[in-house]
Every structure is written in structure tokens, then in C-alpha cells.
Design an enzyme around this catalytic site. Structure first.
Site, PDB file in Angstrom:
ATOM      1  CB  CYS A   7      -0.988  -0.021   1.166  1.00 21.77           C
ATOM      2  SG  CYS A   7      -0.234   0.039   2.805  1.00 21.77           S
ATOM      3  NE  ARG A  13      -4.576   1.473   1.790  1.00 24.75           N
ATOM      4  CZ  ARG A  13      -4.436   2.211   0.702  1.00 24.75           C
ATOM      5  NH1 ARG A  13      -5.335   2.116  -0.257  1.00 24.75           N
ATOM      6  NH2 ARG A  13      -3.414   3.028   0.562  1.00 24.75           N
ATOM      7  CG  ASP A 123      -5.346   5.482   2.575  1.00 26.68           C
ATOM      8  OD1 ASP A 123      -5.324   5.016   3.735  1.00 26.68           O
ATOM      9  OD2 ASP A 123      -4.430   6.167   2.093  1.00 26.68           O
TER      10      ASP A 123
HETATM   11  P1  4NP Z   1      -1.875   2.891   4.031  1.00 26.61           P
HETATM   12  O1  4NP Z   1      -2.465   4.306   4.544  1.00 26.61           O
HETATM   13  O2  4NP Z   1      -1.315   3.134   2.633  1.00 26.61           O
HETATM   14  O3  4NP Z   1      -3.034   1.978   4.030  1.00 26.61           O
HETATM   15  O4  4NP Z   1      -0.775   2.510   5.029  1.00 26.61           O
HETATM   16  C1  4NP Z   1      -1.685   5.472   4.533  1.00 26.61           C
HETATM   17  C2  4NP Z   1      -0.960   5.790   5.659  1.00 26.61           C
HETATM   18  C3  4NP Z   1      -0.177   6.942   5.674  1.00 26.61           C
HETATM   19  C4  4NP Z   1      -0.135   7.740   4.553  1.00 26.61           C
HETATM   20  C5  4NP Z   1      -0.856   7.409   3.404  1.00 26.61           C
HETATM   21  C6  4NP Z   1      -1.645   6.275   3.408  1.00 26.61           C
HETATM   22  N1  4NP Z   1       0.663   8.932   4.553  1.00 26.61           N
HETATM   23  O5  4NP Z   1       0.730   9.620   3.525  1.00 26.61           O
HETATM   24  O6  4NP Z   1       1.284   9.228   5.572  1.00 26.61           O
END
Ligand code: 4NP
Length: 175
Positions: A7, A13, A123
Site C-alpha cells: 500500500c 492496509r 485508504d
Molecule cells: P496505508 O495508509 O497506505 O493503508 O498505510 C496510509 C498511511 C499513511 C499515509 C498514506 C496512506 N501517509 O501519507 O502518511
């Protein structure tokens, strides 16, 4: 089989996808290698988001010891199957991997449930707790499909040590 879940941040995720599939593979007696990574390095070294840890724990899956790492081009050499949680993640993977990007190894996770629909796992990072439960349910169904598809003798995944008669379980049966 060697499976990588990817991800953006590797804290919401894909840590869930790693933990859920690892637990199902373990229960099925499959000696699979399962890991996760993120295409941005913002959270490298961090534990999964506390709400991802919470929904996993509520479903009998412990992801507390997992740590975020960045996706690398060499992941294409090591892993046999790489699942992206969303389309923007595949775009990032293509940019990071360059010539090492192998489209034969990559798919959106939810295409295991709805082939060809190119559905994203949303997300949950910016939203409240229900989003994490929704993400858990989607990944749980996809992980069952992966076990059913690749966990059978002759399916391409290593079946060493597989117990007979395994039926993938739904999340409410795992408690
Ligand atoms: P993930 O969610 O891709 O599901 O881990 C996110 C967590 C942090 C960020 C973006 C998506 N971020 O930009 O910090």
C-alpha cells in the site's frame, strides 16, 4: 509461495493484508513467506496504525510486531506474487521498480474477489474506525480466495505441510 502486500504507507492496509494472509496460511499448514511494504517511506520502522492493530486483534490476528518498510525494485526478484491495495499504489510501484516491474506478478488484491473490476481497498488513513473494519472485511475475503486458489496441491503455491480438509474461514468464525 512468496507473497508481498503493498500500500502507500505500510501502516494501515498492507499490514492487515500481511497479518490476515499469514494467519490463514498458518492455519492451512502452508509454509508461505508473506510480507508487506509501502511505496512511500513516511512511516518506515513504525508499527501498524493503532486502529489496524485493533481490528486485527478483534479478529484474532496479531500484527503488533510488524514494522513498516519501503517497497523496493528488488521485491520483484524475491516475491512470486505482489498484491497492491489500490491503483495509485501500482503506479508508484511501476515508478520505483523501473525495468524490474513485472506485470505478471502484480495485481490488485480485490481482483481475486471480483476479477477484472479493478476495485481499490479504500485508504482508511484519513477516516474514523469504521473504515478500518470495512478494510478488514474486504481483505479477509480476498485472503480466503488466495488460500483457496494457491493453497491447493498443484496450484503453484507450496503445499508442504498442508493439512487436509481446510476450509477458508470468514472473519466472524475466527474469534
Ligand atoms: P496505508 O495508509 O497506505 O493503508 O498505510 C496510509 C498511511 C499513511 C499515509 C498514506 C496512506 N501517509 O501519507 O502518511
Amino acid at each position: 509461495m512468496k507473497v508481498l502486500m503493498v500500500c502507500l504507507g505500510n501502516i494501515c492496509r498492507s499490514p492487515l493484508a500481511e497479518g490476515i494472509l499469514r494467519e490463514k496460511a498458518r492455519r492451512a499448514g502452508l509454509h508461505w513467506e508473506i510480507d508487506s511494504a509501502g511505496t512511500n517511506g513516511y512511516h518506515t520502522g513504525e508499527a501498524p496504525h493503532h486502529l489496524s492493530q485493533k481490528v486485527a486483534r478483534l479478529n484474532g490476528v496479531d500484527i503488533s510486531t510488524q514494522r513498516a518498510r519501503r517497497f523496493t525494485a528488488d521485491d520483484f526478484q524475491h516475491f512470486e506474487k505482489i498484491y497492491a491495495m489500490a491503483g495509485d499504489v501500482i503506479d508508484d510501484m511501476r515508478r520505483i521498480a523501473g525495468k524490474k516491474f513485472d506485470p505478471n506478478k502484480v495485481d490488485l488484491l480485490m481482483n481475486e474477489v471480483h476479477p477484472g473490476k479493478d476495485q481499490d481497498v479504500p485508504d482508511p488513513w484519513y477516516g474514523p474506525e469504521p473504515g478500518y473494519h470495512e478494510v478488514y472485511k474486504m481483505i479477509d475475503v480476498a485472503a480466503n480466495r488466495i488460500i483457496a486458489k494457491y493453497g491447493q496441491p498443484g496450484a503453484g503455491g507450496s503445499t508442504q505441510g498442508q493439512t487436509s480438509g481446510f476450509t477458508p474461514q470468514k472473519s466472524h468464525e475466527q474469534k
